[in-house]
Design a protein around this motif. Structure first.
Motif, PDB file in Angstrom:
ATOM      1  N   GLU A 218       0.836  -1.215   0.000  1.00 13.65           N
ATOM      2  CA  GLU A 218       0.000   0.000   0.000  1.00 13.65           C
ATOM      3  C   GLU A 218       0.864   1.255   0.000  1.00 13.65           C
ATOM      4  O   GLU A 218       0.585   2.215  -0.720  1.00 13.65           O
ATOM      5  N   THR A 219       1.912   1.236   0.831  1.00 13.79           N
ATOM      6  CA  THR A 219       2.832   2.383   0.862  1.00 13.79           C
ATOM      7  C   THR A 219       3.549   2.504  -0.481  1.00 13.79           C
ATOM      8  O   THR A 219       3.700   3.608  -1.014  1.00 13.79           O
ATOM      9  N   ALA A 220       3.983   1.364  -1.036  1.00 10.56           N
ATOM     10  CA  ALA A 220       4.665   1.395  -2.340  1.00 10.56           C
ATOM     11  C   ALA A 220       3.761   2.024  -3.391  1.00 10.56           C
ATOM     12  O   ALA A 220       4.199   2.850  -4.199  1.00 10.56           O
ATOM     13  N   LYS A 221       2.494   1.626  -3.383  1.00  9.30           N
ATOM     14  CA  LYS A 221       1.530   2.177  -4.353  1.00  9.30           C
ATOM     15  C   LYS A 221       1.453   3.693  -4.254  1.00  9.30           C
ATOM     16  O   LYS A 221       1.387   4.401  -5.249  1.00  9.30           O
ATOM     17  N   LYS A 222       1.426   4.176  -3.020  1.00  7.84           N
ATOM     18  CA  LYS A 222       1.283   5.619  -2.793  1.00  7.84           C
ATOM     19  C   LYS A 222       2.566   6.383  -3.103  1.00  7.84           C
ATOM     20  O   LYS A 222       2.534   7.479  -3.652  1.00  7.84           O
ATOM     21  N   GLN A 223       3.704   5.790  -2.727  1.00  5.11           N
ATOM     22  CA  GLN A 223       4.950   6.556  -2.743  1.00  5.11           C
ATOM     23  C   GLN A 223       5.695   6.540  -4.082  1.00  5.11           C
ATOM     24  O   GLN A 223       6.375   7.494  -4.410  1.00  5.11           O
ATOM     25  N   LYS A 251      -0.121  -7.766  -6.008  1.00  5.20           N
ATOM     26  CA  LYS A 251      -0.386  -6.769  -4.961  1.00  5.20           C
ATOM     27  C   LYS A 251      -0.905  -5.448  -5.527  1.00  5.20           C
ATOM     28  O   LYS A 251      -1.152  -4.496  -4.780  1.00  5.20           O
ATOM     29  N   GLY A 252      -1.010  -5.372  -6.850  1.00  8.23           N
ATOM     30  CA  GLY A 252      -1.560  -4.155  -7.464  1.00  8.23           C
ATOM     31  C   GLY A 252      -0.648  -2.946  -7.372  1.00  8.23           C
ATOM     32  O   GLY A 252      -1.131  -1.817  -7.264  1.00  8.23           O
ATOM     33  N   VAL A 253       0.667  -3.176  -7.409  1.00 10.49           N
ATOM     34  CA  VAL A 253       1.608  -2.041  -7.387  1.00 10.49           C
ATOM     35  C   VAL A 253       1.954  -1.674  -8.834  1.00 10.49           C
ATOM     36  O   VAL A 253       2.566  -2.465  -9.546  1.00 10.49           O
ATOM     37  N   PRO A 254       1.547  -0.481  -9.287  1.00  4.77           N
ATOM     38  CA  PRO A 254       1.796  -0.101 -10.688  1.00  4.77           C
ATOM     39  C   PRO A 254       3.295  -0.069 -10.999  1.00  4.77           C
ATOM     40  O   PRO A 254       4.093   0.407 -10.191  1.00  4.77           O
ATOM     41  N   HIS A 255       3.646  -0.593 -12.153  1.00  4.83           N
ATOM     42  CA  HIS A 255       5.054  -0.591 -12.576  1.00  4.83           C
ATOM     43  C   HIS A 255       5.129  -0.850 -14.074  1.00  4.83           C
ATOM     44  O   HIS A 255       4.195  -1.379 -14.668  1.00  4.83           O
ATOM     45  N   VAL A 256       6.262  -0.520 -14.648  1.00  4.27           N
ATOM     46  CA  VAL A 256       6.546  -0.901 -16.037  1.00  4.27           C
ATOM     47  C   VAL A 256       7.290  -2.223 -15.992  1.00  4.27           C
ATOM     48  O   VAL A 256       8.254  -2.373 -15.245  1.00  4.27           O
ATOM     49  N   TYR A 257       6.820  -3.170 -16.779  1.00  2.00           N
ATOM     50  CA  TYR A 257       7.541  -4.438 -16.928  1.00  2.00           C
ATOM     51  C   TYR A 257       7.804  -4.597 -18.410  1.00  2.00           C
ATOM     52  O   TYR A 257       6.894  -4.876 -19.183  1.00  2.00           O
ATOM     53  N   TYR A 258       9.037  -4.388 -18.778  1.00  2.00           N
ATOM     54  CA  TYR A 258       9.357  -4.358 -20.206  1.00  2.00           C
ATOM     55  C   TYR A 258      10.389  -5.428 -20.543  1.00  2.00           C
ATOM     56  O   TYR A 258      11.561  -5.306 -20.192  1.00  2.00           O
ATOM     57  N   ILE A 259       9.905  -6.494 -21.160  1.00  2.79           N
ATOM     58  CA  ILE A 259      10.790  -7.547 -21.639  1.00  2.79           C
ATOM     59  C   ILE A 259      11.077  -7.245 -23.098  1.00  2.79           C
ATOM     60  O   ILE A 259      10.163  -7.179 -23.910  1.00  2.79           O
ATOM     61  N   GLU A 260      12.339  -7.012 -23.371  1.00  2.00           N
ATOM     62  CA  GLU A 260      12.708  -6.596 -24.725  1.00  2.00           C
ATOM     63  C   GLU A 260      13.615  -7.644 -25.360  1.00  2.00           C
ATOM     64  O   GLU A 260      14.206  -8.452 -24.657  1.00  2.00           O
ATOM     65  N   PRO A 261      13.716  -7.617 -26.671  1.00  2.00           N
ATOM     66  CA  PRO A 261      14.618  -8.577 -27.313  1.00  2.00           C
ATOM     67  C   PRO A 261      16.029  -8.344 -26.778  1.00  2.00           C
ATOM     68  O   PRO A 261      16.433  -7.197 -26.624  1.00  2.00           O
TER      69      PRO A 261
END
Ligand code: FER
Length: 297
Positions: A218-223, A251-261
């Motif tokens: 929850e803190t991660a989401k906010k901060q 846990k619903g923590v927004p993030h970019v997850y970018y798997i690239e070649p």
């Protein structure tokens, strides 16, 4: 009979064109453009200094490199990106393998970066911090964890006392490659009062297990302003990024997850720097996060 069919075909073509342009308009650039890392003589260049700071953690003076932007002035105040190296390197690894100063100079010339100070520390916090001998030796690996204290209690205070820096969490970012990616996740997510921007390129096995990494979702989401996790699809260490991503999703923590070649190399890490540096210290469009989907092109 012929005409309606032609009209139908025409309508279909228009619909297809509209759909394609809609899809492309929604797309985002995920890979650096050709020439992004080629020195341009005709643009202003930033400056690289070597600093020596007194480390109470290690018990001696330690080196770090500092890149200041073109047009840097002591009259302004800047946010800071701490950019960390991998197990085979030291404070010069990014410079030798990734020419970050060229990547960033070029991005500045295109108006794509918020002016920032980039600190390139030595993340192996021990007296002999060179990447020599057995770089996998337990004491050398442990020194990458010790760097958390060195960073927080020695290096950051030094940088903030000598450079014109905005000293709050929203103006402090941490990112790195491999061991430095693991450090960025561990130290960034473990010290959300210190860092709002966290980036991990090909995070190594030093990455804490997700439950220890994200103690309070929850803190991660906010901060967190931006949590960026990227990795080459053919990197043997992909599992460490993947398990972190899966837990963050759970846990619903927004993030970019970018798997690239790519594999475990500077091509991926330079692209990570190119993408991450453009995203920090400015408003973030969270709706873009979902667009970093797997691509093998
Ligand atoms: C390992 C494999 C890779 C490991 C570290 C690495 C500590 C780091 C790689 C890098 O920094 O490039 O088992 O254990």
């Amino acid at each position: 009979m012929k005409k309606p069919l032609q009209v139908k075909q025409l309508l279909c073509t228009i619909a297809a064109l509209l759909f394609t342009s809609f899809v492309f308009a929604q797309d985002i650039a995920k890979q650096a453009q050709a020439g992004f890392d080629v020195l341009r003589a005709d643009i202003p260049h930033g400056k690289i200094d070597t600093i020596l700071y007194d480390s109470k953690t290690v018990g001696n003076a330690r080196k770090a490199l500092i890149y200041t932007s073109p047009g840097f002035s002591g009259k302004n105040k800047y946010p800071v990106l701490y950019l960390l190296h991998g197990i085979g390197g030291d404070e010069k690894e990014w410079l030798n393998g990734g020419t970050p100063q060229i990547v960033l100079d070029n991005l500045y010339s295109e108006g794509k970066l918020t002016p920032m100070i980039v600190v390139l520390p030595n993340g192996r916090a021990m007296k002999d911090d060179r990447a020599t001998g057995n770089i996998m030796a337990p004491d050398k690996v442990a020194a990458f964890a010790t760097f958390e204290k060195d960073l927080l209690t020695d290096l950051i205070p030094f940088v903030e006392s000598r450079y014109p820096v905005i000293k709050d969490r929203e103006h402090r970012a941490i990112a790195g490659l491999s061991m430095g990616g693991g450090q960025s996740l561990n130290f960034g997510l473990g010290n959300l009062d210190k860092f709002a921007w966290v980036g991990a390129f090909s995070a190594a096995p030093n990455t804490k297990k997700p439950e220890e990494l994200v103690l309070d979702p929850e803190t991660a989401k906010k901060q967190l302003k931006l949590l960026w996790i990227s990795c080459g699809a053919s990197d043997g260490l992909l599992a460490f990024s993947k398990r972190t991503h899966e837990y963050l999703v759970e846990k619903g923590v927004p993030h970019v997850y970018y798997i690239e070649p790519g594999v475990h190399d500077f091509k991926v890490w330079k692209n990570g720097l190119y993408m991450f540096s453009q995203s920090i210290f400015k408003p973030v469009d969270v709706s873009n996060f979902a667009k970093y989907v797997y691509s093998d092109k």
